[in-house]
Design a protein around this motif. Structure first.
Motif, mmCIF file in Angstrom:
data_model
loop_
_atom_site.group_PDB
_atom_site.id
_atom_site.type_symbol
_atom_site.label_atom_id
_atom_site.label_comp_id
_atom_site.label_asym_id
_atom_site.label_seq_id
_atom_site.Cartn_x
_atom_site.Cartn_y
_atom_site.Cartn_z
ATOM 1 N N SER A 21 33.946 13.356 33.346
ATOM 2 C CA SER A 21 34.206 12.385 34.608
ATOM 3 C C SER A 21 32.797 11.832 34.474
ATOM 4 N N GLY A 22 31.751 12.344 34.487
ATOM 5 C CA GLY A 22 30.306 11.800 34.624
ATOM 6 C C GLY A 22 29.892 11.141 33.290
ATOM 7 N N VAL A 23 30.398 11.093 32.255
ATOM 8 C CA VAL A 23 30.149 10.706 30.870
ATOM 9 C C VAL A 23 29.997 9.186 30.950
ATOM 10 N N SER A 24 29.124 8.363 30.572
ATOM 11 C CA SER A 24 28.918 7.063 30.289
ATOM 12 C C SER A 24 28.847 6.762 28.820
ATOM 13 N N ALA A 25 29.332 5.474 28.192
ATOM 14 C CA ALA A 25 29.533 5.354 26.687
ATOM 15 C C ALA A 25 29.000 3.786 26.751
ATOM 16 N N PHE A 26 28.557 3.444 25.543
ATOM 17 C CA PHE A 26 28.091 2.327 25.255
ATOM 18 C C PHE A 26 28.505 2.056 23.713
ATOM 19 N N ALA A 27 29.384 1.032 23.381
ATOM 20 C CA ALA A 27 29.722 0.724 22.246
ATOM 21 C C ALA A 27 28.541 0.349 21.006
ATOM 22 N N LEU A 28 28.809 0.557 19.991
ATOM 23 C CA LEU A 28 27.737 0.562 18.874
ATOM 24 C C LEU A 28 27.819 -1.222 18.783
ATOM 25 N N ASP A 29 28.845 -1.903 18.538
ATOM 26 C CA ASP A 29 28.919 -3.214 18.023
ATOM 27 C C ASP A 29 30.211 -3.943 18.589
ATOM 28 N N GLU A 43 38.724 -12.561 24.318
ATOM 29 C CA GLU A 43 38.541 -11.394 25.158
ATOM 30 C C GLU A 43 40.080 -10.918 25.140
ATOM 31 N N GLY A 44 40.266 -9.603 24.908
ATOM 32 C CA GLY A 44 41.542 -8.858 24.898
ATOM 33 C C GLY A 44 42.151 -8.928 23.598
ATOM 34 N N TYR A 50 36.368 -5.086 19.475
ATOM 35 C CA TYR A 50 36.051 -3.697 19.532
ATOM 36 C C TYR A 50 36.231 -3.010 21.163
ATOM 37 N N ALA A 51 35.982 -4.049 21.946
ATOM 38 C CA ALA A 51 36.376 -3.810 23.356
ATOM 39 C C ALA A 51 37.828 -3.093 23.585
ATOM 40 N N GLU A 52 38.717 -3.618 22.822
ATOM 41 C CA GLU A 52 40.060 -3.219 23.012
ATOM 42 C C GLU A 52 40.334 -1.732 22.102
ATOM 43 N N VAL A 53 39.691 -1.598 20.939
ATOM 44 C CA VAL A 53 39.788 -0.499 20.244
ATOM 45 C C VAL A 53 38.909 0.687 20.886
ATOM 46 N N VAL A 54 38.058 0.266 21.578
ATOM 47 C CA VAL A 54 37.158 1.423 22.453
ATOM 48 C C VAL A 54 38.124 1.688 23.581
ATOM 49 N N ARG A 55 38.741 0.934 24.390
ATOM 50 C CA ARG A 55 39.513 1.138 25.262
ATOM 51 C C ARG A 55 40.567 2.173 24.920
ATOM 52 N N ARG A 56 41.380 1.780 23.789
ATOM 53 C CA ARG A 56 42.456 2.656 23.431
ATOM 54 C C ARG A 56 41.941 3.959 22.629
ATOM 55 N N ARG A 67 32.289 3.181 33.475
ATOM 56 C CA ARG A 67 31.067 3.540 32.923
ATOM 57 C C ARG A 67 31.096 3.315 31.345
ATOM 58 N N VAL A 68 32.069 2.545 30.764
ATOM 59 C CA VAL A 68 32.270 2.090 29.488
ATOM 60 C C VAL A 68 31.870 0.715 28.956
ATOM 61 N N HIS A 69 30.834 0.454 28.113
ATOM 62 C CA HIS A 69 30.289 -0.694 27.903
ATOM 63 C C HIS A 69 30.404 -1.107 26.595
ATOM 64 N N VAL A 70 30.801 -2.248 26.448
ATOM 65 C CA VAL A 70 30.965 -2.979 25.099
ATOM 66 C C VAL A 70 30.120 -4.240 25.090
ATOM 67 N N PRO A 71 29.132 -4.757 23.986
ATOM 68 C CA PRO A 71 28.867 -6.018 23.765
ATOM 69 C C PRO A 71 29.761 -7.248 24.052
ATOM 70 N N LYS A 72 29.401 -8.251 24.612
ATOM 71 C CA LYS A 72 30.111 -9.195 25.019
ATOM 72 C C LYS A 72 30.326 -10.401 23.792
ATOM 73 N N GLY A 73 30.987 -10.111 22.998
ATOM 74 C CA GLY A 73 31.000 -11.049 21.677
ATOM 75 C C GLY A 73 31.761 -12.220 22.058
ATOM 76 N N HIS A 74 32.431 -12.268 23.207
ATOM 77 C CA HIS A 74 32.976 -13.762 23.613
ATOM 78 C C HIS A 74 32.258 -14.468 24.553
ATOM 79 N N ALA A 75 31.005 -14.073 24.808
ATOM 80 C CA ALA A 75 30.140 -14.640 25.683
ATOM 81 C C ALA A 75 29.891 -16.136 25.119
ATOM 82 N N VAL A 76 29.434 -16.839 26.211
ATOM 83 C CA VAL A 76 29.169 -18.250 26.012
ATOM 84 C C VAL A 76 27.642 -18.470 25.213
ATOM 85 N N ASP A 77 26.738 -17.567 25.846
ATOM 86 C CA ASP A 77 25.516 -17.391 25.320
ATOM 87 C C ASP A 77 25.390 -16.021 24.715
ATOM 88 N N VAL A 78 25.490 -15.834 23.382
ATOM 89 C CA VAL A 78 25.585 -14.517 22.757
ATOM 90 C C VAL A 78 24.159 -14.087 22.712
#
Length: 259
Positions: free
Chosen positions: A58-66, A73-74, A79-85, A97-108
């Motif tokens: 319950s207290g664990v956080s995670a950062f996706a690698l890539d 989005e979606g 990998y945001a969806e893969v990590v979610r699943r 607490r789960v973070h993934v890089p924003k590959g869909h961002a306007v300013d990558v």
């Protein structure tokens, strides 16, 4: 570098999952770095069983690698969806607490800087889960990547795109050409690097990583410089290693206090 050779992919997952569980028991608010692809799947499945048996995450956080750049989005193969699943829902992690890089961002580029800062703000990654590409990449740090790089945009090699086409109905034209990836420098900052690999197709890369020279053309070889790296592979992926007697001795004589 600790090399652990086990019989099959399921055993790889069990050994890796137990290392993760040991960390979480010691540090309930652990920060995990999570990888996608097929190699870590047995680890997540084995870890799921430990959660069902009472491991408190319950207290664990995670950062996706890539993450891929350019997928909407979606998108099911983002990998945001893969990590979610495969991670968040499978393990019952708090989605906040789960973070993934924003590959869909306007300013990558800015998204890359913000992601690197978010990792630092969390106190860094305690345990980074990794796979290895057939060309020796970790994350999406392709051959010739800087061994000191931070989170940034990278161009995917033809080899990696062909390897990943299976996730896009074998349609290479649908595989993105760019990605956001944690850099090797970021990965080397983690408290423990836990790399998993299975299958004969990974044997050359595993041997180059563990027993070859450190160099940019096998990015995973940088793990030889990590303060604490553990490599868990099955017999097929270990088939080209030459120092097996020593690796097996270390495995069979691991101190009880060693993570």
């Amino acid at each position: 570098m600790e090399i652990i050779v086990v019989p099959d992919p399921e055993s790889v997952g069990d050994v890796a999952a137990e290392r993760i569980a040991e960390l979480v028991r010691r540090k309930p608010d652990a920060v995990l770095g999570v990888a996608t692809g097929s190699s870590p799947v047995p680890t997540y499945r084995s870890l799921e069983q430990r959660v069902r048996n009472g491991l408190d995450v319950s207290g664990v956080s995670a950062f996706a690698l890539d993450e891929y750049v350019g997928l909407s989005e979606g998108h099911p193969q983002s990998y945001a969806e893969v990590v979610r699943r495969e991670v968040t829902e499978r393990l019952g992690l708090d989605p906040e607490r789960v973070h993934v890089p924003k590959g869909h961002a306007v300013d990558v580029p800015t998204a890359c800087e913000e992601y690197e800062e978010a990792i630092r703000a969390a106190g860094g990654v305690d345990l980074q889960i990794l796979g290895i590409g057939s060309n020796g990449h970790i994350g999406f740090n392709e051959p010739s990547s800087s061994l000191a790089g931070r989170t940034r945009v990278k161009t995917l090699t033809p080899t990696t795109r062909r390897d990943n086409a299976r996730f896009f109905d074998d349609d290479l034209s649908q595989v993105p050409t760019h990605c956001i990836t944690q850099g090797i420098g970021t990965i080397l900052d983690s408290g423990l690097a836990l790399l998993v690999a299975s299958g004969e197709g990974k044997a050359e890369a595993v041997a180059a990583m563990a027993e070859g020279p450190v160099g940019a053309f096998c990015p995973a070889s940088a793990l030889q410089l990590h303060r604490r790296s553990v490599v868990v592979v099955d017999e097929a992926a270990a088939s080209l290693l030459t120092n097996r007697e020593y690796y097996d001795f270390v495995r069979d004589n691991r101190p009880s206090w060693q993570l």
